[in-house]
Design a protein around this motif. Structure first.
Motif, PDB file in Angstrom:
ATOM      1  N   ASN A  56       0.842  -1.195   0.000  1.00  0.00           N
ATOM      2  CA  ASN A  56       0.000   0.000   0.000  1.00  0.00           C
ATOM      3  C   ASN A  56       0.881   1.250   0.000  1.00  0.00           C
ATOM      4  OD1 ASN A  56      -1.953   2.008   0.460  1.00  0.00           O
ATOM      5  ND2 ASN A  56      -3.201   0.644   1.715  1.00  0.00           N
ATOM      6  N   ASP A 111       0.340   3.719   2.857  1.00  0.00           N
ATOM      7  CA  ASP A 111       1.022   3.363   4.097  1.00  0.00           C
ATOM      8  C   ASP A 111       2.493   3.745   4.047  1.00  0.00           C
ATOM      9  OD1 ASP A 111      -1.231   2.402   5.256  1.00  0.00           O
ATOM     10  OD2 ASP A 111      -0.638   0.309   5.311  1.00  0.00           O
ATOM     11  N   ASN A 153      -9.456   4.226   2.330  1.00  0.00           N
ATOM     12  CA  ASN A 153      -8.249   3.400   2.394  1.00  0.00           C
ATOM     13  C   ASN A 153      -8.113   2.864   3.821  1.00  0.00           C
ATOM     14  OD1 ASN A 153      -5.364   2.501   2.161  1.00  0.00           O
ATOM     15  ND2 ASN A 153      -5.472   3.550   0.198  1.00  0.00           N
ATOM     16  N   VAL A 180      -8.758  -3.904   2.383  1.00  0.00           N
ATOM     17  CA  VAL A 180      -8.451  -2.644   3.053  1.00  0.00           C
ATOM     18  C   VAL A 180      -9.385  -2.426   4.243  1.00  0.00           C
ATOM     19  CG1 VAL A 180      -8.347  -0.140   2.746  1.00  0.00           C
ATOM     20  CG2 VAL A 180      -7.551  -1.638   0.927  1.00  0.00           C
ATOM     21  N   ASN A 224      -0.566  -2.689  -4.869  1.00  0.00           N
ATOM     22  CA  ASN A 224      -0.810  -1.377  -4.270  1.00  0.00           C
ATOM     23  C   ASN A 224      -2.304  -1.236  -4.036  1.00  0.00           C
ATOM     24  OD1 ASN A 224      -0.914   1.228  -3.389  1.00  0.00           O
ATOM     25  ND2 ASN A 224      -0.158   2.158  -5.270  1.00  0.00           N
ATOM     26  N   LEU A 225      -2.739  -1.561  -2.845  1.00  0.00           N
ATOM     27  CA  LEU A 225      -4.164  -1.576  -2.537  1.00  0.00           C
ATOM     28  C   LEU A 225      -4.815  -0.214  -2.724  1.00  0.00           C
ATOM     29  CD1 LEU A 225      -4.083  -3.853   0.625  1.00  0.00           C
ATOM     30  CD2 LEU A 225      -4.940  -4.461  -1.641  1.00  0.00           C
ATOM     31  N   GLY A 226      -4.021   0.847  -2.626  1.00  0.00           N
ATOM     32  CA  GLY A 226      -4.565   2.187  -2.807  1.00  0.00           C
ATOM     33  C   GLY A 226      -5.019   2.466  -4.228  1.00  0.00           C
TER      34      GLY A 226
END
Length: 294
Positions: free
Chosen positions: A80, A83, A116, A143, A180-182
Motif C-alpha cells: 500500500n 502506508d 483506504n 483494506v 498497491n491496494l490504494g
C-alpha cells in the motif's frame, strides 16, 4: 509509484490477523532508527523513501505498528503506497489535512470517500476530539479489515461504511490491486462484488444533515460520486471544504471541477495530487476575517 520488490532469497511473511493487538508489530530498534532518519532527512522522500521501505522490510518483512501524530496506526508498506508515504514522510498530505481540519470544530462532520486504511479519518477524528463525526467509506474488503483495525480506538467518532459511493444503487465488480491496494478500483472483470449506493443515500441512512469537510479519492470514478450528489443534494448538505484527487481526471465522463465551480466552490490550492475547494460563502467570510462559516 513503483512497487518495491522483495529482496532476493527472502520469503514474504504471512499477512497478520488484524485482530492482533496494537504493538504486536512494534518496530525493532533498528527500524525505529530508520523511521527517525526518514522523518528528519531526505530518506523519507522520493528515492530515499523507496530505500527506507526496502531496509525496513529486509529487517522484518511485516507490518509496523507506529503512533503517528498521536494516533496509533498499523502500517503495511508491502502492498500500500499510502502506508509507505504516511509512515515515512510526516509531511505527506499535510496541506490537505490542515485545509480540512480548519473547518472541523466541535461537532464537525467529515466524510472520507475512498478512506483506504483511514489516514485522514483517524487523524481528523483524533484532532477534533469527542463530538466530531467521521464517515469513512471504503468498499475493498482487504483494506476494510485494516481500516476497522485503525479506527477501533475511535469507533465512537468514526463510522465505517463497507460500500462504494456511486451513481446509482446496485452492485459492481471491483478489482483489488495486490501490489498497491490504494489503486484498487471498479473493473468489469474484477474478482470482488461490492454494493454501490449514491452518496446522498448513504448519508441519509446515517442521519447526516451537514458536512464540514469531504475528501474523495476513488481512482478515476470521482465523477460517479460528485456529479449525481450535487445534482440532487440540498445545499444544506454541501460540504464547506472539499479535497478531490484529480490525477485520474482524464478518465472522468463528466468534469467534477467544472461542477464544483458551477456550484460556487472556489479553488483554494492545488497540490501534486489533489485540488482543494472551499464553498464560496465560506471563502468570502474567511477572507473577510470572520473565519469559516456554515
Amino acid at each position: 509509484m513503483t512497487t518495491l520488490a522483495l529482496p532476493i532469497g527472502k520469503e514474504q511473511s504471512p499477512r497478520p490477523a488484524q485482530g492482533a493487538s496494537f504493538g504486536t508489530w512494534a518496530p525493532t530498534p533498528v527500524q525505529k532508527l530508520i523511521l527517525i532518519l526518514a522523518h528528519h532527512t531526505p530518506l523519507g522522500r522520493g528515492r530515499g523513501r523507496r530505500l527506507a521501505a526496502a531496509l525496513l522490510r529486509r529487517l522484518r518483512d511485516g507490518p509496523i505498528d507506529y503512533t503517528l501524530g498521536g494516533s496509533p496506526f498499523r502500517f503495511d508498506i508491502r502492498d500500500n503506497s499510502t502506508d509507505r508515504q504516511s509512515l515515512l514522510h510526516p509531511g505527506y498530505n499535510r496541506e490537505e489535512f490542515e485545509f480540512l481540519a480548519e473547518v472541523m470544530g466541535k461537532g464537525g462532520v467529515f466524510v472520507d470517500i475512498g478512506a483506504n486504511v483511514g489516514f485522514f479519518s483517524v487523524k481528523l477524528a483524533a484532532q477534533c476530539g469527542a463530538g466530531c463525526r467521521v464517515i469513512a467509506i471504503e468498499p475493498n474488503p482487504v483494506v476494510l479489515e485494516r481500516l476497522r483495525f485503525n479506527t477501533e480506538a475511535m469507533r465512537d467518532r468514526i463510522t465505517v461504511v463497507d460500500q462504494a459511493a456511486g451513481r446509482a444503487e446496485g452492485v459492481a465488480r471491483f478489482q483489488s490491486q495486490a501490489g498497491n491496494l490504494g489503486q484498487s478500483r471498479f473493473d468489469a472483470d474484477g474478482e470482488i462484488e461490492v454494493q454501490v449506493r449514491p452518496l446522498q443515500t448513504i448519508l441519509q441512512s446515517l442521519g447526516v444533515m451537514r458536512i464540514d469537510a469531504l475528501k474523495i479519492d476513488v481512482e478515476g470514478f470521482e465523477d460517479d460520486v460528485i456529479l449525481p450528489f450535487f445534482a440532487t443534494a440540498p445545499k444544506t448538505l454541501w460540504p464547506t471544504r472539499i479535497v478531490i484527487e484529480f490525477t485520474s481526471r482524464s478518465e472522468w465522463k463528466g468534469d467534477c471541477i467544472a461542477c464544483l465551480q458551477d456550484c460556487g466552490y472556489v479553488l483554494s490550492s492545488k497540490t501534486r495530487g489533489n485540488m482543494l475547494f472551499e464553498l464560496g460563502d465560506a471563502a468570502t467570510h474567511r477572507l473577510a476575517g470572520s473565519g469559516p462559516s456554515r
